[in-house]
Design an enzyme around this catalytic site. Structure first.
Site, PDB file in Angstrom:
ATOM      1  N   ASN A 107      39.355 -49.545 -33.578  1.00 59.51           N
ATOM      2  CA  ASN A 107      39.497 -48.091 -33.642  1.00 59.51           C
ATOM      3  C   ASN A 107      39.132 -47.369 -32.357  1.00 59.51           C
ATOM      4  O   ASN A 107      39.592 -46.263 -32.099  1.00 59.51           O
ATOM      5  CB  ASN A 107      38.652 -47.536 -34.798  1.00 59.51           C
ATOM      6  CG  ASN A 107      37.239 -48.078 -34.808  1.00 59.51           C
ATOM      7  OD1 ASN A 107      37.035 -49.269 -35.082  1.00 59.51           O
ATOM      8  ND2 ASN A 107      36.264 -47.237 -34.541  1.00 59.51           N
ATOM      9  N   GLY A 124      39.478 -45.938 -46.664  1.00 58.08           N
ATOM     10  CA  GLY A 124      39.320 -47.242 -46.051  1.00 58.08           C
ATOM     11  C   GLY A 124      37.947 -47.845 -46.251  1.00 58.08           C
ATOM     12  O   GLY A 124      37.808 -49.067 -46.399  1.00 58.08           O
ATOM     13  N   THR A 125      36.912 -47.019 -46.248  1.00 54.79           N
ATOM     14  CA  THR A 125      35.556 -47.550 -46.411  1.00 54.79           C
ATOM     15  C   THR A 125      35.384 -48.199 -47.780  1.00 54.79           C
ATOM     16  O   THR A 125      34.850 -49.307 -47.896  1.00 54.79           O
ATOM     17  CB  THR A 125      34.519 -46.432 -46.212  1.00 54.79           C
ATOM     18  OG1 THR A 125      34.585 -45.974 -44.853  1.00 54.79           O
ATOM     19  CG2 THR A 125      33.112 -46.933 -46.495  1.00 54.79           C
ATOM     20  N   CYS A 184      24.975 -39.533 -29.125  1.00 57.11           N
ATOM     21  CA  CYS A 184      23.814 -38.823 -28.596  1.00 57.11           C
ATOM     22  C   CYS A 184      22.903 -38.454 -29.756  1.00 57.11           C
ATOM     23  O   CYS A 184      23.309 -37.747 -30.680  1.00 57.11           O
ATOM     24  CB  CYS A 184      24.247 -37.569 -27.839  1.00 57.11           C
ATOM     25  SG  CYS A 184      22.867 -36.645 -27.109  1.00 57.11           S
ATOM     26  N   HIS A 203      43.977 -40.879 -44.214  1.00 54.73           N
ATOM     27  CA  HIS A 203      43.819 -39.867 -43.170  1.00 54.73           C
ATOM     28  C   HIS A 203      44.058 -40.405 -41.767  1.00 54.73           C
ATOM     29  O   HIS A 203      44.019 -39.643 -40.797  1.00 54.73           O
ATOM     30  CB  HIS A 203      42.438 -39.198 -43.272  1.00 54.73           C
ATOM     31  CG  HIS A 203      41.307 -40.006 -42.740  1.00 54.73           C
ATOM     32  ND1 HIS A 203      40.668 -39.690 -41.551  1.00 54.73           N
ATOM     33  CD2 HIS A 203      40.691 -41.103 -43.225  1.00 54.73           C
ATOM     34  CE1 HIS A 203      39.695 -40.564 -41.339  1.00 54.73           C
ATOM     35  NE2 HIS A 203      39.684 -41.422 -42.339  1.00 54.73           N
ATOM     36  N   THR A 237      39.465 -41.769 -63.002  1.00 55.76           N
ATOM     37  CA  THR A 237      40.735 -41.051 -63.044  1.00 55.76           C
ATOM     38  C   THR A 237      41.329 -40.926 -61.647  1.00 55.76           C
ATOM     39  O   THR A 237      40.649 -40.533 -60.698  1.00 55.76           O
ATOM     40  CB  THR A 237      40.542 -39.647 -63.652  1.00 55.76           C
ATOM     41  OG1 THR A 237      39.977 -39.796 -64.961  1.00 55.76           O
ATOM     42  CG2 THR A 237      41.862 -38.907 -63.739  1.00 55.76           C
TER      43      THR A 237
END
Length: 388
Positions: free
Chosen positions: A163, A78-79, A335, A213, A249
Site C-alpha cells: 500500500n 478489508g480489515t 509523527c 473504499h 444484517t
C-alpha cells in the site's frame, strides 16, 4: 459540500488511502438508502428485492476476481476480511488437528511489509503459539521468498500490492511454495483490485481480501473470497447471513455500491492503468529533474501503475507537504508527540532514517489530469526549496 472552485482545491494524490465514491456507484446505492429498505433475510417483497440486489453484487465482485459467486463473502471492509481469513482459517486448522502444540503444521508465513490488518492478526497467532515466519524484502520492496520454509507450513498470507510503495508481490510463486509445503494461502488484494488484473486461479490463492473504499465504492464494505472446500470458521456468531461465515444484517446499499464499483473497474481497468502510469511517470520526471538527489522508493518494475513513493533529500516529508497546500498526499513516517518515526515498510527495505523520514506517497486516481500533475509538481518543488 465545499464551495471552492475546482482549481482552488488541493490536487488529491492519496488514492491509496481512499478513493472517492464514483458517481455511478452513488447512483446505484441511492435507492437502497432511500426507498428500498428491505432486509435480505426477510420473505417480504422488499426483502426479496434486497436479496436480489445482494446476489447481483456478489456476482459482479466474483466476476472481477475470476471467482464463483458462492465463494464471495461480504464484510465491513478489508480489515475484517483479513482477520476472517487469517484467524478463521487457523482456528479451523487448529480444530482439525494442526495445533500449535505440535511440531508439524504449526508454521504460518507472512512478510515484513504487510498492512496492519494482516500483521496484527499474525501477532495474535504468535501470541497463541503459532510459529510465525516473517519473510524479508529486497531493497526494491519485493518479498524475498528464499527463506520460505519448504515443508510443514499450515498457512501463508502476503499482500498482493504494497500500500505504501506500490510494489506488486510474487503471490503466485508464494502460493505455489506454500501449497507444496502443505499450507493454505491468503492474499490481501485491497490495493490491487481495480488497479491491476486480479484472478484468483491465476494467483493460485485460497482466500483473497478486497476493500470497497480502495475501489471507488463506499467505506465500510469489503469482501473475502474463500475457495470452495477451504476450512474456515467465523469470528462472529449470532445469525446465518453470508452462509454463517459473517453473520449480521447485510449492508445492502454498501454491497450494491461495491458490486457496481466492481463492474465499473472491470470495464475500464486497462485504460485506467495505462493513463495513470503515463501520468505517474510524468510526475516522476518533473520531480526528479527539479530535485537533485530525489530517491524513488516505488520500484520501477512490478509496481502499481498509480503509485509513486519518493524521498526528498535532507527534508522531512511531513514538513514538505505542510508547505505544499496545493497537494493532498501521505508521508512515509508517523509523527507522535512531535517525534517523527519511519514507516516499518521502509525500515524493512533497508532505508536509513533520513530517507524514510523524507518519504512522500503520491497516488493517482481516475480523475487525475495532466494539469493536476503539473500543479502538484510545481507545488512540491516549491515546498522542497522553501523547507530548508
Amino acid at each position: 459540500m465545499s464551495s471552492r472552485p475546482d482549481d482552488a482545491r488541493p490536487v488529491y494524490l492519496d488514492h491509496n488511502g481512499t478513493t472517492p465514491v464514483a458517481p455511478e456507484v452513488a447512483e446505484a446505492m441511492w435507492p437502497y438508502l432511500t426507498e428500498h429498505c428491505g432486509n435480505p433475510s426477510s420473505a417480504t417483497p422488499a426483502g426479496r428485492l434486497a436479496r436480489r440486489a445482494v446476489d447481483d453484487a456478489r456476482e459482479r465482485v466474483a466476476t472481477l476476481i475470476g471467482a464463483s459467486a458462492d465463494e464471495v463473502t461480504f464484510t465491513s471492509g478489508g480489515t475484517e476480511a483479513n482477520n476472517l481469513a487469517i484467524r478463521g482459517v487457523t482456528a479451523a486448522l487448529r480444530r482439525a488437528g494442526a495445533s500449535p502444540a505440535a511440531d508439524v503444521s504449526s508454521t504460518v508465513v507472512t512478510s515484513a511489509v504487510e498492512h496492519p490488518a494482516t500483521s496484527a492478526p499474525m501477532a495474535l497467532l504468535a501470541r497463541d503459539g503459532w510459529d510465525v515466519v516473517t519473510l524479508p524484502v529486497t531493497r526494491a520492496g519485493h518479498v524475498d521468498l528464499a527463506p520460505l520454509p519448504r515443508d510443514h507450513v499450515a498457512f501463508g498470507s502476503i499482500i498482493l500490492a504494497q500500500n505504501e510503495t506500490g510494489a506488486i508481490q510474487p503471490v503466485r510463486e508464494f502460493a505455489a511454495s506454500v501449497h507444496a509445503a502443505g499450507g493454505l494461502v491468503h492474499t490481501d488484494a485491497a490495493q490491487a483490485v481495480g488497479k491491476i488484473g486480479v484472478d484468483v486461479d491465476d494467483l493460485g490463492v485460497d482466500l483473497l481480501s478486497l476493500a470497497g473504499h480502495k475501489l471507488y465504492a463506499p467505506k465500510a464494505v469489503g469482501a473475502l473470497y474463500v475457495r470452495r472446500g477451504t476450512p474456515i470458521e467465523p469470528l462472529v456468531v449470532g445469525a446465518g447471513q453470508e452462509r454463517g461465515l459473517r453473520p449480521g444484517t447485510e449492508n445492502v446499499a454498501g454491497i450494491v455500491g461495491l458490486g457496481r464499483a466492481a463492474q465499473l473497474a472491470l470495464s475500464r481497468l486497462a485504460d485506467d492503468a495505462a493513463r495513470m502510469m503515463s501520468l505517474r511517470d510524468e510526475l516522476w520526471r518533473r520531480l526528479s529533474t527539479a530535485v537533485p538527489g530525489l530517491v524513488r522508493l516505488s520500484p520501477a518494475q512490478n509496481c502499481l501503475p498509480n503509485t509513486l513513493m519518493i524521498s526528498l533529500p535532507g527534508r522531512l516529508g511531513r514538513e514538505v507537504l505542510e508547505a505544499a497546500p496545493d497537494v493532498e498526499a501521505s508521508t512515509g513516517s508517523a509523527c507522535h508527540a512531535g517525534i517523527d518515526s519511519p514507516a516499518t515498510t521502509l525500515v524493512a527495505m533497508g532505508c536509513d532514517d533520513g530517507v524514510s523520514l523524507g518519504a512522500i506517497r503520491l497516488t493517482l486516481g481516475r480523475a487525475t489530469t495532466s494539469a493536476d500533475i503539473d500543479r502538484a509538481a510545481t507545488s512540491l518543488v516549491a515546498a522542497f526549496r522553501h523547507v530548508a
